[in-house]
Design a protein around this motif. Structure first.
Motif, PDB file in Angstrom:
ATOM      1  N   PHE A  94       0.820  -1.205   0.000  1.00 45.39           N
ATOM      2  CA  PHE A  94       0.000   0.000   0.000  1.00 45.39           C
ATOM      3  C   PHE A  94       0.863   1.268   0.000  1.00 45.39           C
ATOM      4  CE2 PHE A  94      -3.315  -2.955   1.515  1.00 45.39           C
ATOM      5  CZ  PHE A  94      -4.260  -2.676   0.541  1.00 45.39           C
ATOM      6  N   SER A  98       0.204   3.843  -2.999  1.00 50.95           N
ATOM      7  CA  SER A  98      -0.166   5.235  -2.721  1.00 50.95           C
ATOM      8  C   SER A  98       0.327   6.178  -3.812  1.00 50.95           C
ATOM      9  CB  SER A  98       0.388   5.670  -1.363  1.00 50.95           C
ATOM     10  OG  SER A  98       1.803   5.671  -1.368  1.00 50.95           O
ATOM     11  N   SER A 101      -2.238   5.771  -6.630  1.00 52.98           N
ATOM     12  CA  SER A 101      -3.522   6.360  -6.248  1.00 52.98           C
ATOM     13  C   SER A 101      -3.453   7.875  -6.214  1.00 52.98           C
ATOM     14  CB  SER A 101      -3.956   5.824  -4.886  1.00 52.98           C
ATOM     15  OG  SER A 101      -3.041   6.202  -3.879  1.00 52.98           O
ATOM     16  N   ARG A 102      -2.303   8.431  -5.808  1.00 49.94           N
ATOM     17  CA  ARG A 102      -2.169   9.887  -5.756  1.00 49.94           C
ATOM     18  C   ARG A 102      -2.301  10.496  -7.146  1.00 49.94           C
ATOM     19  NH1 ARG A 102       3.386  11.825  -3.463  1.00 49.94           N
ATOM     20  NH2 ARG A 102       4.037  10.863  -5.422  1.00 49.94           N
ATOM     21  N   GLN A 234     -10.009   9.313  -3.326  1.00 53.94           N
ATOM     22  CA  GLN A 234      -9.059   9.084  -2.241  1.00 53.94           C
ATOM     23  C   GLN A 234      -9.732   8.326  -1.092  1.00 53.94           C
ATOM     24  OE1 GLN A 234      -5.571  10.034  -2.142  1.00 53.94           O
ATOM     25  NE2 GLN A 234      -5.837   8.469  -0.579  1.00 53.94           N
ATOM     26  N   ALA A 235     -10.963   8.678  -0.792  1.00 53.77           N
ATOM     27  CA  ALA A 235     -11.696   7.968   0.259  1.00 53.77           C
ATOM     28  C   ALA A 235     -11.887   6.505  -0.108  1.00 53.77           C
ATOM     29  CB  ALA A 235     -13.049   8.643   0.498  1.00 53.77           C
ATOM     30  N   TYR A 237      -9.836   4.714  -2.075  1.00 55.05           N
ATOM     31  CA  TYR A 237      -8.538   4.047  -1.931  1.00 55.05           C
ATOM     32  C   TYR A 237      -8.175   3.842  -0.460  1.00 55.05           C
ATOM     33  CZ  TYR A 237      -7.525   4.501  -6.920  1.00 55.05           C
ATOM     34  OH  TYR A 237      -7.556   4.391  -8.283  1.00 55.05           O
ATOM     35  N   ASP A 238      -8.539   4.794   0.381  1.00 55.98           N
ATOM     36  CA  ASP A 238      -8.231   4.662   1.807  1.00 55.98           C
ATOM     37  C   ASP A 238      -8.998   3.507   2.448  1.00 55.98           C
ATOM     38  OD1 ASP A 238      -6.524   6.813   1.651  1.00 55.98           O
ATOM     39  OD2 ASP A 238      -7.986   8.269   2.394  1.00 55.98           O
ATOM     40  N   SER A 239     -10.096   3.122   1.834  1.00 48.06           N
ATOM     41  CA  SER A 239     -10.909   2.034   2.388  1.00 48.06           C
ATOM     42  C   SER A 239     -10.432   0.659   1.934  1.00 48.06           C
ATOM     43  CB  SER A 239     -12.380   2.205   1.976  1.00 48.06           C
ATOM     44  OG  SER A 239     -12.873   3.478   2.354  1.00 48.06           O
ATOM     45  N   PRO A 241      -7.443  -1.023   2.188  1.00 48.30           N
ATOM     46  CA  PRO A 241      -6.766  -1.906   3.163  1.00 48.30           C
ATOM     47  C   PRO A 241      -7.735  -2.592   4.118  1.00 48.30           C
ATOM     48  CG  PRO A 241      -5.556   0.158   2.927  1.00 48.30           C
ATOM     49  CD  PRO A 241      -6.846   0.328   2.179  1.00 48.30           C
ATOM     50  N   ALA A 353     -17.381   4.978   0.689  1.00 48.92           N
ATOM     51  CA  ALA A 353     -16.494   6.127   0.487  1.00 48.92           C
ATOM     52  C   ALA A 353     -17.297   7.380   0.148  1.00 48.92           C
ATOM     53  CB  ALA A 353     -15.493   5.814  -0.630  1.00 48.92           C
ATOM     54  N   TYR A 357     -17.042  10.425   2.820  1.00 47.58           N
ATOM     55  CA  TYR A 357     -15.816  11.142   2.432  1.00 47.58           C
ATOM     56  C   TYR A 357     -15.849  12.571   2.983  1.00 47.58           C
ATOM     57  CZ  TYR A 357     -17.557  14.403  -1.125  1.00 47.58           C
ATOM     58  OH  TYR A 357     -18.158  15.429  -1.779  1.00 47.58           O
TER      59      TYR A 357
END
Length: 357
Positions: A94, A98, A101-102, A234-235, A237-239, A241, A353, A357
């Motif tokens: 991850f 990142s 994803s960025r 982004q929300a 992708y943050d979910s 993991p 998300a 978000y």
């Protein structure tokens, strides 16, 4: 000569000073806290970044199912713990992910804002051009901004001004629709200082809407106003993991159903930890390779196919069944997980998300 006795700072037991480590708890007898000790303990305790990791790496990559078998058979100190190897490798994956994803978040944010800007321009020009030519724009703007028609607010105000526009231009001017609602209504009500609840109703929310529907429309209005589609991505992708950590036991449950008499659920969970660790290593290598050169689609396909072959060989070795039955059950497990579980999880994560978000 009697050796001097010292007291362990950890377990407070006494032992001879000639011991480098406490014979009771194993802590170093002279364990001064330095930056090196601090960071080594952190890495060692949480990621077990020691000789066992390197001893486990080759079997993990090239001997499918071997580590899971060894752990089940009781060899639990020789190789790294399945949950620890999963944690460490997932953190590494991850971290690399990142960077991808960025870039996607920035691209999505830019494209979303450009799309919304084009919608604003097109909607403005469609009205402005016809009204300016007839000199009616100033009167309409005064009505909208000052609310000159008493007792007319909200959606009714838009209907009045739209009727005035139609009478001046002699034709119907279709409003621009974005995100499923009339943007001119939302923009006008926002400029007029109307409360959000009235705006949500103008967007299509019923007055008796549930708390869930109210939250859904409010998030939609938030997305439209902030125009930051990148934050939504982004929300999502943050979910991922957390979603992966939930998907892993689901995969173990599928294996349990397919190999019901081949051990307890914990046995299948051990297998899943090692297999997902292998997947994260492969995906990490692909990301690293993509940073160096543009990896052809054929190479990506070969790597993805290799993960299925790895799963097949791991199933054969771990569950000790025939080639045909192992291949058949591997296909069922892959089908259920890839075509049913993951798409459903993706929809749930994307919806979650959006809502938070």
């Amino acid at each position: 000569m009697i050796d001097k006795q010292i007291v362990c700072k950890n377990c407070e037991e006494k032992f001879d000073s000639n011991y480098r480590f406490c014979p009771y708890c194993g802590q170093k007898s002279n364990d001064e806290l330095t930056l090196g000790v601090l960071f080594y303990n952190t890495i060692s305790n949480y990621f077990s970044f020691d000789a066992r990791f390197f001893k486990s790496f080759i079997p993990l990559m090239f001997k499918p199912g071997y580590l899971a078998n060894s752990f089940i058979e009781g060899k639990r100190l020789l190789y790294i713990h399945p949950a620890q190897v999963y944690l460490f490798i997932s953190v590494v994956f991850f971290f690399f992910f990142s960077f991808i994803s960025r870039d996607q978040v920035e691209r999505m944010d830019k494209n979303f804002k450009e799309t919304m800007h084009k919608a604003d321009v097109i909607d403005s020009l469609s009205v402005q051009t016809s009204l300016d030519s007839l000199g009616g724009n100033e009167a309409i703007e005064n009505i909208k901004s000052k609310n000159a028609i008493k007792g007319v607010v909200g959606k009714e105000l838009i209907n009045v001004t739209d009727s005035l526009e139609n009478s001046i231009t002699g034709k119907k001017i279709e409003p621009k629709t974005v995100l499923g609602f009339n943007k001119r209504i939302v923009d006008s009500l926002t400029k007029a200082g109307v409360k959000d609840d009235r705006i949500l109703e103008a967007m299509g929310m019923e007055k008796e809407a549930s708390a869930f529907q109210h939250k859904l429309y409010r998030q939609l209005l938030k997305l439209y106003r902030q125009r930051n589609g990148g934050a939504l991505v982004q929300a999502f992708y943050d979910s991922i993991p957390l979603a992966m950590f939930i998907l892993l036991p689901i995969f173990a449950l599928i294996l349990k159903l397919l190999f019901y008499n081949r051990g307890s659920f914990s046995h299948h969970l051990v297998f899943s930890f090692y297999f997902f660790s292998f997947l994260f290593i492969v995906f990490s290598l692909l990301i690293i390779a993509d940073f160096i050169w543009d990896v052809p689609a054929l190479v990506d396909a070969i790597f993805m196919l290799s993960t299925f072959f790895y799963l097949f060989m791991a199933v054969k070795r771990f569950y000790k069944q025939g080639w045909v039955i192992s291949f058949f059950k591997t296909n069922i497990a892959a089908f259920l997980f890839l075509l049913l579980v993951i798409p459903l999880a993706a929809v749930i994560v994307a919806f979650g998300a959006f809502m938070f978000y």
